[in-house]
Design a protein around this motif. Structure first.
Motif, PDB file in Angstrom:
ATOM      1  N   GLY A 198     -25.455  25.151 -13.784  1.00  0.00           N
ATOM      2  CA  GLY A 198     -24.451  25.455 -14.800  1.00  0.00           C
ATOM      3  C   GLY A 198     -23.088  25.774 -14.217  1.00  0.00           C
ATOM      4  N   ASN A 199     -23.073  26.468 -13.088  1.00  0.00           N
ATOM      5  CA  ASN A 199     -21.812  26.806 -12.433  1.00  0.00           C
ATOM      6  C   ASN A 199     -21.455  25.849 -11.311  1.00  0.00           C
ATOM      7  N   ALA A 200     -22.321  24.879 -11.042  1.00  0.00           N
ATOM      8  CA  ALA A 200     -22.080  23.842 -10.037  1.00  0.00           C
ATOM      9  C   ALA A 200     -21.874  24.431  -8.638  1.00  0.00           C
ATOM     10  N   VAL A 201     -22.743  25.393  -8.298  1.00  0.00           N
ATOM     11  CA  VAL A 201     -22.689  26.002  -6.967  1.00  0.00           C
ATOM     12  C   VAL A 201     -24.088  26.028  -6.366  1.00  0.00           C
ATOM     13  N   LEU A 202     -24.124  26.044  -5.038  1.00  0.00           N
ATOM     14  CA  LEU A 202     -25.387  26.137  -4.314  1.00  0.00           C
ATOM     15  C   LEU A 202     -25.091  26.582  -2.900  1.00  0.00           C
ATOM     16  N   ASP A 203     -26.161  26.935  -2.193  1.00  0.00           N
ATOM     17  CA  ASP A 203     -26.052  27.309  -0.793  1.00  0.00           C
ATOM     18  C   ASP A 203     -26.886  26.353   0.044  1.00  0.00           C
ATOM     19  N   ILE A 204     -26.468  26.176   1.278  1.00  0.00           N
ATOM     20  CA  ILE A 204     -27.249  25.446   2.276  1.00  0.00           C
ATOM     21  C   ILE A 204     -27.705  26.471   3.295  1.00  0.00           C
ATOM     22  N   GLY A 205     -28.996  26.480   3.596  1.00  0.00           N
ATOM     23  CA  GLY A 205     -29.486  27.437   4.573  1.00  0.00           C
ATOM     24  C   GLY A 205     -30.960  27.251   4.851  1.00  0.00           C
ATOM     25  N   GLY A 206     -31.544  28.295   5.396  1.00  0.00           N
ATOM     26  CA  GLY A 206     -32.939  28.192   5.822  1.00  0.00           C
ATOM     27  C   GLY A 206     -33.095  27.121   6.881  1.00  0.00           C
ATOM     28  N   THR A 207     -32.044  26.913   7.652  1.00  0.00           N
ATOM     29  CA  THR A 207     -32.006  25.815   8.613  1.00  0.00           C
ATOM     30  C   THR A 207     -32.588  26.244   9.958  1.00  0.00           C
ATOM     31  N   TYR A 208     -33.435  25.390  10.480  1.00  0.00           N
ATOM     32  CA  TYR A 208     -33.984  25.593  11.818  1.00  0.00           C
ATOM     33  C   TYR A 208     -34.172  24.221  12.447  1.00  0.00           C
ATOM     34  N   TYR A 209     -33.843  24.129  13.741  1.00  0.00           N
ATOM     35  CA  TYR A 209     -34.080  22.910  14.518  1.00  0.00           C
ATOM     36  C   TYR A 209     -34.841  23.264  15.790  1.00  0.00           C
TER      37      TYR A 209
END
Length: 194
Positions: free
Chosen positions: A89-100
């Motif tokens: 609805g607000n057109a927002v998100l996060d990117i994370g929980g990243t592991y390599y």
């Protein structure tokens, strides 16, 4: 924002919607650097923590709270990255929980994965893509800054990690109007790896 879970790919990395077929390769990747989980992450994917963390992730995916990607390099899952905090609805998100896995760090994998994920988010109508990074995680803070994200501030003492350490979280974002310049810089970085 019409964000969907689908394969994202370029010459360096293939992001596949996380599925059962990735589980054991992800487990091996996560166990390749056990110290990182106690030092830098609010949760653990290592050893006895893997299955409960996997189950929680799959539950969040099934509930639509998270879109998780297996980071596939040369046909093998070498890590994970997610869209979370998805607010259509607000057109927002996060990117994370990243592991390599250690063997794919420091090269084109992270900028490639983040390029694909941000492209997908903004092409899907996102206004803002955020990143939340542990204040003591210098490597991740440098990587997010190098991506072109803007530091917004620090949420002090906002999360208790699985080890009991209370962390400060550095907040970063890229806005839709900033994305064309960020995208251009990322494309130039990726071209240098060719």
């Amino acid at each position: 924002m019409n964000l969907e879970s689908r394969v994202l790919e370029n010459r360096f990395v293939r992001l596949e919607p996380m599925a059962e077929r990735h589980r054991e390769e992800l487990r091996a990747a996560c166990e390749a650097d056990p110290a990182v989980w106690t030092e830098l992450y609010p949760f653990s994917w290592a050893f006895e923590h893997f299955q409960p963390t996997w189950d929680k992730l799959m539950g969040d995916v099934a509930a639509g709270r998270t879109i998780a990607f297996a980071v596939v390099v040369d046909g093998v899952c070498q890590g994970i990255s997610t869209f979370y905090g998805i607010d259509r609805g607000n057109a927002v998100l996060d990117i994370g929980g990243t592991y390599y896995a250690p063997q794919v760090r420091g090269g084109p994998v992270n900028p490639s994965a983040k390029y694909l994920m941000m492209s997908h988010a903004f092409d899907s109508g996102a206004r803002r893509v955020g990143f939340h990074v542990d204040a003591i995680n210098a490597r991740s803070r440098a990587a997010v800054t190098k991506l072109g994200a803007v530091q917004e501030g620090i949420a002090r003492r906002d999360r208790v990690t699985w080890t009991g350490r209370i962390r400060d979280t550095v907040l970063y974002s890229v806005l839709a109007e900033e994305w064309p310049e960020v995208r251009e810089r990322l494309e130039a970085r990726l071209a240098a790896f060719a």
